[in-house]
Design an enzyme around this catalytic site. Structure first.
Site, PDB file in Angstrom:
ATOM      1  N   HIS A 140       0.814  -1.218   0.000  1.00 57.84           N
ATOM      2  CA  HIS A 140       0.000   0.000   0.000  1.00 57.84           C
ATOM      3  C   HIS A 140       0.849   1.271   0.000  1.00 57.84           C
ATOM      4  O   HIS A 140       0.311   2.362   0.134  1.00 57.84           O
ATOM      5  CB  HIS A 140      -0.940   0.018   1.209  1.00 57.84           C
ATOM      6  CG  HIS A 140      -2.052  -0.981   1.120  1.00 57.84           C
ATOM      7  ND1 HIS A 140      -2.846  -1.310   2.188  1.00 57.84           N
ATOM      8  CD2 HIS A 140      -2.508  -1.721   0.080  1.00 57.84           C
ATOM      9  CE1 HIS A 140      -3.735  -2.217   1.830  1.00 57.84           C
ATOM     10  NE2 HIS A 140      -3.545  -2.484   0.545  1.00 57.84           N
ATOM     11  N   CYS A 171       8.700  21.381 -10.125  1.00 59.32           N
ATOM     12  CA  CYS A 171       7.821  21.883 -11.189  1.00 59.32           C
ATOM     13  C   CYS A 171       6.614  22.666 -10.676  1.00 59.32           C
ATOM     14  O   CYS A 171       5.862  23.215 -11.481  1.00 59.32           O
ATOM     15  CB  CYS A 171       7.346  20.728 -12.069  1.00 59.32           C
ATOM     16  SG  CYS A 171       6.119  19.660 -11.282  1.00 59.32           S
ATOM     17  N   ASN A 189      -3.329 -13.717  15.437  1.00 59.08           N
ATOM     18  CA  ASN A 189      -4.391 -12.717  15.531  1.00 59.08           C
ATOM     19  C   ASN A 189      -5.304 -13.085  16.702  1.00 59.08           C
ATOM     20  O   ASN A 189      -5.709 -14.244  16.814  1.00 59.08           O
ATOM     21  CB  ASN A 189      -5.201 -12.659  14.229  1.00 59.08           C
ATOM     22  CG  ASN A 189      -5.893 -11.319  14.050  1.00 59.08           C
ATOM     23  OD1 ASN A 189      -6.628 -10.871  14.920  1.00 59.08           O
ATOM     24  ND2 ASN A 189      -5.656 -10.685  12.914  1.00 59.08           N
ATOM     25  N   GLY A 204      -8.392 -12.393  17.093  1.00 57.52           N
ATOM     26  CA  GLY A 204      -9.739 -12.706  16.630  1.00 57.52           C
ATOM     27  C   GLY A 204      -9.751 -13.555  15.379  1.00 57.52           C
ATOM     28  O   GLY A 204      -8.708 -13.942  14.839  1.00 57.52           O
ATOM     29  N   ALA A 260       0.531  -9.340  18.222  1.00 60.20           N
ATOM     30  CA  ALA A 260       1.734  -9.535  17.419  1.00 60.20           C
ATOM     31  C   ALA A 260       3.009  -9.525  18.259  1.00 60.20           C
ATOM     32  O   ALA A 260       3.855 -10.414  18.135  1.00 60.20           O
ATOM     33  CB  ALA A 260       1.808  -8.463  16.336  1.00 60.20           C
TER      34      ALA A 260
END
Length: 260
Positions: free
Chosen positions: A127, A159, A223, A225, A241
């Site tokens: 991303h 520019c 995780n 969940g 984590a």
């Protein structure tokens, strides 16, 4: 299987594997104080902007092209709230694993740059990175530590065009180079795939896990969940984590990782 037994098994797998793909999401940066809902957009979960827009509308490629002042207003506000975040144990330990194996690649949805700051080098920022800016006219790139002192929207010093963060806004395509790198890593062969702190709702995030499961390769999810890939992975650690990486490291290493 008891959670401690699962941690032991995953630790052994990770110790033996020489080619590992870590797939990370906002949960990896949670212990650094960053929001977990869609990463950078987490501050606007279930509320509209002052213009009556959803955060998806405000942070869309269409809005950046039409009204960059609106997109930049919220990008800068979110960056300001996240400023000063530092890599946590999860970032640092993933980088430490990279230093001792043939290949550790990190496919991350996060745009915060914390994996790179922690020392990860084989990094696919699918991303983009909020600290990289590029001109929408001449495409010149610029790296900034933060947005302090930036004119909003900032102008290109080369520019005079509008600079924008080099991130994937809503409605935009993924960067072709990052997609090609991911495909190359998968084709080159892996021993283990570990998904950490992501809901895996995007097909390009769930895809490598599903591919590995079909190939019979070991798969792990970290995780607290349930997620889109939970029922497909071989091992599940219902942990945060940082806690999980800490446990996995110290089950096979007697001491702190060496600094890069």
């Amino acid at each position: 299987m008891m959670q401690a037994d699962t941690v032991d098994r995953v630790a052994r797998l990770l110790a033996q594997a020489q080619r590992v793909l870590f797939i990370t999401g906002a949960g990896v940066s949670a212990d650094s104080g960053l929001p977990t809902y869609r990463g950078i957009g987490g501050l606007y979960h279930e509320r509209l902007t002052a213009e009556g827009l959803t955060i998806e509308e405000a942070l869309s490629g269409e809005m950046m092209a039409r009204r960059p002042d609106i997109s930049w207003k919220y990008i800068a506000e979110i960056e300001g709230n996240c400023r000063g975040a530092r890599p946590n144990a999860a970032h640092r330990l993933i980088a430490a694993f990279e230093r001792e194996k043939d290949l550790v690649c990190v496919l991350t949805q996060n745009v915060d740059g914390l994996h790179a700051e922690a020392g990860s080098r084989q990094l696919i920022e699918i991303h983009g990175n909020v600290h990289r800016l590029r001109c929408t006219d001449c495409m010149q790139a610029r790296q900034v530590p933060d947005y302090a002192g930036l004119q909003i929207p900032p102008e290109c010093p080369r520019c005079g065009g509008t600079l924008r963060p080099d991130i994937v806004l809503f409605g935009e395509a993924l960067p072709a180079g990052a997609v090609a790198r991911l495909e190359h890593v998968l084709e080159s062969g892996l021993d283990l795939i570990v998904s950490i702190g992501t809901s895996s709702v995007f097909p390009y995030i769930a895809g490598p896990v599903m591919w590995a499961a079909r190939q019979g390769l070991p798969t792990v999810e970290v995780n607290p969940g349930d997620t889109a890939v939970s029922r497909f992975v071989e091992y599940r650690l219902r942990m945060g984590a940082s806690d999980a990486l800490h446990e996995l490291w110290y089950r096979t290493h007697p001491r702190e990782p060496a600094e890069d």
